[in-house]
Enzyme design. Structure first.
Site, PDB file in Angstrom:
ATOM      1  N   HIS A   1       2.880   8.158   8.399  1.00 34.01           N
ATOM      2  CA  HIS A   1       3.358   8.124   7.008  1.00 34.01           C
ATOM      3  C   HIS A   1       4.115   9.414   6.724  1.00 34.01           C
ATOM      4  O   HIS A   1       3.763  10.149   5.807  1.00 34.01           O
ATOM      5  CB  HIS A   1       2.196   8.085   5.994  1.00 34.01           C
ATOM      6  CG  HIS A   1       1.454   6.806   5.899  1.00 34.01           C
ATOM      7  ND1 HIS A   1       0.152   6.756   5.470  1.00 34.01           N
ATOM      8  CD2 HIS A   1       1.820   5.533   6.111  1.00 34.01           C
ATOM      9  CE1 HIS A   1      -0.258   5.502   5.466  1.00 34.01           C
ATOM     10  NE2 HIS A   1       0.727   4.744   5.846  1.00 34.01           N
TER      11      HIS A   1
ATOM     12  N   HIS B   1       1.881  -7.751   5.795  1.00 28.83           N
ATOM     13  CA  HIS B   1       2.148  -6.473   5.126  1.00 28.83           C
ATOM     14  C   HIS B   1       3.578  -6.029   5.428  1.00 28.83           C
ATOM     15  O   HIS B   1       4.054  -6.174   6.546  1.00 28.83           O
ATOM     16  CB  HIS B   1       1.121  -5.456   5.659  1.00 28.83           C
ATOM     17  CG  HIS B   1       1.158  -4.098   5.062  1.00 28.83           C
ATOM     18  ND1 HIS B   1       1.647  -3.821   3.807  1.00 28.83           N
ATOM     19  CD2 HIS B   1       0.752  -2.896   5.574  1.00 28.83           C
ATOM     20  CE1 HIS B   1       1.526  -2.514   3.574  1.00 28.83           C
ATOM     21  NE2 HIS B   1       0.998  -1.941   4.628  1.00 28.83           N
TER      22      HIS B   1
ATOM     23  N   GLU C   1       4.803  -2.892   5.354  1.00 31.03           N
ATOM     24  CA  GLU C   1       5.007  -1.537   5.881  1.00 31.03           C
ATOM     25  C   GLU C   1       5.511  -1.561   7.328  1.00 31.03           C
ATOM     26  O   GLU C   1       5.093  -2.376   8.143  1.00 31.03           O
ATOM     27  CB  GLU C   1       3.718  -0.698   5.756  1.00 31.03           C
ATOM     28  CG  GLU C   1       4.016   0.786   5.699  1.00 31.03           C
ATOM     29  CD  GLU C   1       2.830   1.617   5.221  1.00 31.03           C
ATOM     30  OE1 GLU C   1       1.712   1.077   5.077  1.00 31.03           O
ATOM     31  OE2 GLU C   1       3.033   2.831   4.990  1.00 31.03           O
TER      32      GLU C   1
ATOM     33  N   ASP D   1       5.192   0.013  10.056  1.00 30.59           N
ATOM     34  CA  ASP D   1       4.376   0.087  11.275  1.00 30.59           C
ATOM     35  C   ASP D   1       3.921  -1.306  11.726  1.00 30.59           C
ATOM     36  O   ASP D   1       3.486  -1.474  12.865  1.00 30.59           O
ATOM     37  CB  ASP D   1       3.179   1.051  11.121  1.00 30.59           C
ATOM     38  CG  ASP D   1       2.343   0.806   9.885  1.00 30.59           C
ATOM     39  OD1 ASP D   1       2.855   0.276   8.888  1.00 30.59           O
ATOM     40  OD2 ASP D   1       1.148   1.166   9.912  1.00 30.59           O
TER      41      ASP D   1
ATOM     42  N   HIS E   1      -3.353  -2.404   1.082  1.00 25.15           N
ATOM     43  CA  HIS E   1      -3.168  -1.245   0.212  1.00 25.15           C
ATOM     44  C   HIS E   1      -1.803  -1.198  -0.457  1.00 25.15           C
ATOM     45  O   HIS E   1      -1.494  -0.216  -1.140  1.00 25.15           O
ATOM     46  CB  HIS E   1      -3.433   0.039   1.032  1.00 25.15           C
ATOM     47  CG  HIS E   1      -2.405   0.319   2.095  1.00 25.15           C
ATOM     48  ND1 HIS E   1      -1.830   1.558   2.247  1.00 25.15           N
ATOM     49  CD2 HIS E   1      -1.793  -0.456   3.012  1.00 25.15           C
ATOM     50  CE1 HIS E   1      -0.961   1.545   3.237  1.00 25.15           C
ATOM     51  NE2 HIS E   1      -0.936   0.328   3.710  1.00 25.15           N
TER      52      HIS E   1
ATOM     53  N   ASP F   1      -4.174  -3.769   7.483  1.00 20.35           N
ATOM     54  CA  ASP F   1      -4.603  -2.367   7.480  1.00 20.35           C
ATOM     55  C   ASP F   1      -6.087  -2.168   7.141  1.00 20.35           C
ATOM     56  O   ASP F   1      -6.695  -1.180   7.569  1.00 20.35           O
ATOM     57  CB  ASP F   1      -3.750  -1.557   6.491  1.00 20.35           C
ATOM     58  CG  ASP F   1      -2.407  -1.138   7.090  1.00 20.35           C
ATOM     59  OD1 ASP F   1      -2.346  -0.936   8.315  1.00 20.35           O
ATOM     60  OD2 ASP F   1      -1.441  -1.006   6.331  1.00 20.35           O
TER      61      ASP F   1
ATOM     62  N   TYR G   1      -9.646   7.203   7.934  1.00 22.89           N
ATOM     63  CA  TYR G   1      -8.675   6.222   7.453  1.00 22.89           C
ATOM     64  C   TYR G   1      -8.997   5.838   6.005  1.00 22.89           C
ATOM     65  O   TYR G   1      -8.134   5.838   5.128  1.00 22.89           O
ATOM     66  CB  TYR G   1      -8.741   4.988   8.356  1.00 22.89           C
ATOM     67  CG  TYR G   1      -7.633   3.992   8.189  1.00 22.89           C
ATOM     68  CD1 TYR G   1      -6.526   4.033   9.028  1.00 22.89           C
ATOM     69  CD2 TYR G   1      -7.695   2.986   7.228  1.00 22.89           C
ATOM     70  CE1 TYR G   1      -5.507   3.104   8.907  1.00 22.89           C
ATOM     71  CE2 TYR G   1      -6.686   2.057   7.099  1.00 22.89           C
ATOM     72  CZ  TYR G   1      -5.590   2.119   7.939  1.00 22.89           C
ATOM     73  OH  TYR G   1      -4.589   1.194   7.813  1.00 22.89           O
TER      74      TYR G   1
ATOM     75  N   HIS H   1      -4.753  -1.834  13.059  1.00 19.52           N
ATOM     76  CA  HIS H   1      -4.824  -0.555  13.777  1.00 19.52           C
ATOM     77  C   HIS H   1      -6.202  -0.427  14.421  1.00 19.52           C
ATOM     78  O   HIS H   1      -7.218  -0.746  13.793  1.00 19.52           O
ATOM     79  CB  HIS H   1      -4.689   0.639  12.823  1.00 19.52           C
ATOM     80  CG  HIS H   1      -3.369   0.738  12.133  1.00 19.52           C
ATOM     81  ND1 HIS H   1      -2.215   1.139  12.769  1.00 19.52           N
ATOM     82  CD2 HIS H   1      -3.018   0.517  10.841  1.00 19.52           C
ATOM     83  CE1 HIS H   1      -1.220   1.144  11.906  1.00 19.52           C
ATOM     84  NE2 HIS H   1      -1.673   0.761  10.729  1.00 19.52           N
TER      85      HIS H   1
HETATM   86 FE   FE2 Z   1       0.117  -0.043   5.443  1.00 23.72          FE
HETATM   87 FE   FE2 Z   2      -0.629   0.218   8.936  1.00 25.30          FE
END
Ligand code: FE2
Ligand code: FE2
Ligand code: FE2
Lengths: 55, 395
Positions: free
Chosen positions: B24, B80, B82, B84, B146, B165, B193, B226
């Site tokens: 991030h 999601h 994001e 990643d 999130h 996540d 985390y 993850h």
């Molecule tokens: Fe995320």
């Molecule tokens: Fe992630």
């Protein structure tokens, strides 16, 4: 009519404006929003909102 | 490393990022690296659940090829936005031209603002299902766990939850399952985390867990995006999340300070002695010697925070400013704090710290303590008592 703030993302629901993009007419008090209405910014439910105290 | 069958006809096709050390941007230090987990489900229809970070696209595609020609993928579930997890979408969509992207409305909006691809989307809502053949996918929106777009995918027949996540860990390992790794490392990374990403979302997380419990769906396995897959003991991480999200703490204090010439450090050490002698567990961190991500992890199960800084230009030092900005974002509930610091003339750091503590919603448990230039013997005694006093409020 009170404004309400989303405690997650800080979006403010203003009853004067409503949420026209999601079918809520201007002039709708927060209390009258449908139970499944969600924050237009972040998607959380009505229960995550708090009344904005007037200064 | 090949694709790994994690359950009947379900394969891990993700990537291990052994050497990533900040995530991030620079908000999270990943000292144990991370993994990007993508899962391939083989049935009459073929589905890929999430992808990997862009630079690992080829690795993911190679792993898919071991199982099936990626052109044949029918659906890509994007839990999601994001990057990643969505970064390999452009690469896989180039090959899997007919694959439909299944995601929430907010996810479609976010993905189109990332990749600008003319892709075929199908928007799903909580309760919607997708039949692949023998296996059925069921979707559960999880806004702000999130991001607004976040969604969980549940494999109905196999009883596997893919919550993206949530329940993840930044933990690079050649093993894929909870029972195969060092338990301390695993829970350390899971706590880190939660602390650094999920603390502000605790009440939403509790509600979501309750919602899932009410749905009465058995969960045999949790396969996050993850780290390792929870197959031996999925309840372990669910219960840990319930504790963290309920703001359960230990009788423990964390002292964090930033110092210019060592005066504030002297105060910090005396305060720490005071807390120790009152019988309360305490950890002391020089902000400039310790990774912020680690400090925040230590704050997850601590009830009290003692935050100190010397004054510079009538305010706190810049790294403490950054630390407190992070704390204001986390807004940890049910915690107490107090401020301390040295100054030369006008002061200002302690006031700034107290304002930040209040803004983060943490209760100021006692008035701050300051010393001009270098604390004398008497002032150090006061620091010791200050620590003792604070410790009493933790009990
Ligand atoms: Fe995320
Ligand atoms: Fe992630
Ligand atoms: Fe919101």
């Amino acid at each position: 009519m009170d404004k309400y703030r989303c405690t997650v993302c800080s979006y403010i629901y203003d009853p004067k404006i409503g949420d026209p993009d999601n079918g809520v007419k201007p002039g709708t008090p927060f209390e009258n929003l449908p139970a499944d209405w969600v924050c237009p910014e972040c998607g959380v439910g009505k229960d995550m909102f708090e009344k904005v105290s007037e200064v | 490393m090949p694709a790994i069958q994690i359950y009947k006809d379900i394969y891990w096709v993700g990537a291990i990022d052994w050497n990533v050390r900040s995530f991030h941007g620079h908000t999270y230090s990943t000292k144990r690296g991370t993994t990007y987990n993508a899962y391939l489900i083989m049935d009459e229809k073929i589905a890929l659940v999430d992808t990997v970070y862009g630079p690992f696209s080829d690795e993911m595609i190679e792993r898919i090829k071991e199982i099936v020609d990626p052109q044949k993928i029918d659906y890509i579930i994007a839990n999601h936005v994001e990057t990643d997890h969505s970064g390999a979408l452009p690469a896989i969509k180039k090959i899997a031209k007919n694959a439909k992207i299944i995601c929430s409305a907010k996810c479609k909006d976010g993905l189109s603002r990332h990749y600008y691809g003319n892709w075929d989307y199908q928007i799903v809502k909580t309760g919607d299902t997708l039949k692949l053949g023998k296996k059925t996918l069921s979707f559960l929106e999880a806004p702000m766990i999130h991001w607004p777009d976040s969604m969980f995918t549940y494999l109905v027949e196999d009883q596997i939850l893919m919550p993206n996540d949530a329940f993840g860990q930044h933990y690079a390992t050649s093993k894929r399952f909870d029972d195969e790794v060092n338990q301390f490392e695993l829970m350390d990374e899971a706590a880190k985390y939660y602390a650094n990403i999920l603390i502000p979302l605790g009440s939403l997380i509790l509600k979501k867990i309750q919602e899932v419990q009410k749905m009465n769906i058995p969960i045999k396995m949790i396969a996050p995006s993850h780290g390792i897959i929870w197959r031996k003991d999925p309840a372990k991480i669910i219960n840990a999340y319930i504790d963290w999200a309920s703001n359960k703490t230990k009788p423990k204090a964390v002292v964090v300070f930033e110092t210019m010439w060592g005066a504030t450090e002297k105060m910090a050490r005396k305060i720490t002695e005071g807390v120790t002698d009152a019988g309360i567990e305490v950890k002391l961190f020089d902000l400039n010697q310790t990774d912020r991500t680690e400090i925040i992890k230590e704050m997850l199960d601590a009830k009290g925070y003692l935050i100190g800084c010397s004054t510079h230009d009538n305010d706190m030092l810049p790294n403490m400013g950054g630390f407190l900005t992070f704390l204001k974002g986390l807004k940890p509930k049910n915690r107490i704090a107090a401020a301390f610091g040295s100054y030369g003339w006008a002061g200002g750091a302690v006031k700034g710290i107290e304002e930040a503590i209040k803004e983060s919603g943490v209760e100021l448990a006692q008035p701050s303590i300051s010393a001009r230039y270098v604390p004398d013997e008497n002032e150090l005694k006061n620091c010791y008592e200050f620590g003792k006093e604070f410790a009493k409020k933790i009990k």
